[in-house]
Design a protein around this motif. Structure first.
Motif, PDB file in Angstrom:
ATOM      1  N   GLY A  22     -15.981 -29.586 -43.654  1.00 14.04           N
ATOM      2  CA  GLY A  22     -15.400 -30.094 -42.420  1.00 14.04           C
ATOM      3  C   GLY A  22     -13.889 -30.043 -42.425  1.00 14.04           C
ATOM      4  O   GLY A  22     -13.236 -30.794 -41.693  1.00 14.04           O
ATOM      5  N   CYS A  23     -13.329 -29.166 -43.246  1.00 13.90           N
ATOM      6  CA  CYS A  23     -11.869 -29.014 -43.388  1.00 13.90           C
ATOM      7  C   CYS A  23     -11.197 -30.283 -43.919  1.00 13.90           C
ATOM      8  O   CYS A  23      -9.995 -30.483 -43.737  1.00 13.90           O
ATOM      9  N   GLU A  24     -11.973 -31.142 -44.563  1.00 15.13           N
ATOM     10  CA  GLU A  24     -11.408 -32.365 -45.132  1.00 15.13           C
ATOM     11  C   GLU A  24     -10.727 -32.067 -46.463  1.00 15.13           C
ATOM     12  O   GLU A  24     -10.996 -31.057 -47.111  1.00 15.13           O
ATOM     13  N   PHE A  87     -15.382 -35.590 -58.404  1.00 14.79           N
ATOM     14  CA  PHE A  87     -14.716 -36.137 -57.219  1.00 14.79           C
ATOM     15  C   PHE A  87     -15.541 -37.276 -56.621  1.00 14.79           C
ATOM     16  O   PHE A  87     -15.011 -38.358 -56.309  1.00 14.79           O
ATOM     17  N   ASN A  88     -16.840 -37.057 -56.465  1.00 19.64           N
ATOM     18  CA  ASN A  88     -17.711 -38.089 -55.891  1.00 19.64           C
ATOM     19  C   ASN A  88     -17.781 -39.317 -56.794  1.00 19.64           C
ATOM     20  O   ASN A  88     -17.779 -40.459 -56.310  1.00 19.64           O
ATOM     21  N   GLY A  95     -22.339 -36.597 -51.335  1.00 16.95           N
ATOM     22  CA  GLY A  95     -22.294 -35.532 -50.343  1.00 16.95           C
ATOM     23  C   GLY A  95     -21.472 -34.341 -50.791  1.00 16.95           C
ATOM     24  O   GLY A  95     -20.955 -34.274 -51.908  1.00 16.95           O
ATOM     25  N   HIS A  96     -21.353 -33.409 -49.867  1.00 10.26           N
ATOM     26  CA  HIS A  96     -20.636 -32.172 -50.147  1.00 10.26           C
ATOM     27  C   HIS A  96     -19.127 -32.425 -50.192  1.00 10.26           C
ATOM     28  O   HIS A  96     -18.595 -33.265 -49.470  1.00 10.26           O
ATOM     29  N   GLY A 100     -19.687 -24.861 -47.549  1.00  8.83           N
ATOM     30  CA  GLY A 100     -20.447 -23.641 -47.780  1.00  8.83           C
ATOM     31  C   GLY A 100     -20.037 -22.918 -49.056  1.00  8.83           C
ATOM     32  O   GLY A 100     -19.591 -23.515 -50.023  1.00  8.83           O
ATOM     33  N   ARG A 101     -20.204 -21.593 -49.035  1.00 11.68           N
ATOM     34  CA  ARG A 101     -19.888 -20.773 -50.194  1.00 11.68           C
ATOM     35  C   ARG A 101     -18.407 -20.412 -50.215  1.00 11.68           C
ATOM     36  O   ARG A 101     -17.752 -20.379 -49.177  1.00 11.68           O
ATOM     37  N   TYR A 102     -17.925 -20.138 -51.388  1.00  9.89           N
ATOM     38  CA  TYR A 102     -16.539 -19.715 -51.527  1.00  9.89           C
ATOM     39  C   TYR A 102     -16.354 -18.325 -50.924  1.00  9.89           C
ATOM     40  O   TYR A 102     -17.322 -17.577 -50.715  1.00  9.89           O
TER      41      TYR A 102
END
Length: 282
Positions: A22-24, A87-88, A95-96, A100-102
């Motif tokens: 989500g561009c976060e 990170f989580n 969550g993600h 998606g894929r790199y």
């Protein structure tokens, strides 16, 4: 959605990017950036990666990676997967983290290594996050420019050898090269078939490396087709202008507007020409 085509072989060079879901942001603080570099260091050791340049932005990162052992996909699963877990865990979330894929661009080393290394470290400058590349601590610039000690997983000598044999002189020229890059166009204008950055000969060579056992049916058509000839080629080889326009469009490499700009026509006129040529073939 069609998956991007992956071509892996020993000694391949890639420009890799991965963005936040989500561009976060994928880095919330300095500790996250340190964590990512630690994971990257482990991946480089485990998969024998050679990193020539890198830059950690806010919601994405850039890597210029050479893979002596043809294992980009394996390494990327490890890199993004382990960092996501850390990170989580560090931020008590689930969550993600990545979207998606790199994205991996196959690069012709002899022609674009230096240009891409410069493009990567100038990202924070173009984003107006800092005034100069040296002001951003989360890229390979400082180490390559001799301002800090390079981490063990960052290889600067091959890059610097492209400027001079003497390391001190090479560093000086590298700094000048990066400084001049602020006014240079993006190398992505030369991207071919969405995944190749190199000459037509390089693209042909890369496509020959796709073995018959590789399933490319899910790869986007733009990545599977041959690189189209230049518009000048169609102009010269087809004396009839309308035929030249139709053949250029049929190659799949040019939009009607781009063809129109070359031939001095409005894209609506190009559209009519293409339709008329199609009818004449039926």
């Amino acid at each position: 959605m069609a998956r991007p085509l992956r071509i892996e072989f020993s000694g391949a060079l890639y420009h890799v990017t991965s963005r936040g879901d989500g561009c976060e942001d994928i880095y919330w603080d300095e500790c996250d950036r340190i964590c990512f570099n630690n994971v990257l260091a482990h991946v480089c050791e485990r998969f024998n990666w050679v990193v020539h340049a890198y830059c950690l932005m806010s919601n994405h990162y850039h890597l210029l990676i050479e893979t002596p052992d043809a294992n980009l996909s394996q390494g990327m699963r490890q890199l993004n997967g382990v960092y996501t877990q850390a990170f989580n865990r560090n931020h008590c979330r689930v969550g993600h983290v990545f979207q998606g894929r790199y994205k991996g661009i196959l690069v012709q080393k002899e022609s674009y290594l230096l240009e891409l290394a410069r493009y990567i470290v100038l990202n924070p400058v173009r984003a107006e996050m800092v005034r100069a590349a040296k002001d951003w601590p989360w890229s390979s610039y400082r180490a390559t420019a001799g301002l800090v000690v390079a981490p063990s997983w960052l290889h600067t000598n091959w890059l610097l050898s492209g400027f001079a044999k003497n390391k001190r002189r090479a560093i000086e020229r590298y700094r000048e090269f990066v400084s001049e890059g602020k006014r240079q166009p993006s190398p992505w204008q030369y991207l071919k078939n969405q995944i190749y950055l190199g000459s037509d000969e390089f693209v042909d060579e890369m496509q020959c490396k796709i073995s018959s056992g590789v399933d490319v049916s899910e790869a986007p058509a733009a990545q599977r087709r041959q690189v189209p000839k230049s518009l000048g080629y169609y102009h010269q080889h087809y004396p009839d202008r309308d035929v030249a326009i139709a053949m250029a469009y049929r190659s799949g490499g040019y939009s009607m507007k781009k063809i129109g700009d070359y031939f001095g026509l409005h894209y609506s006129r190009v559209s009519r020409i293409i339709q008329e040529q199609a009818k004449s073939k039926t």
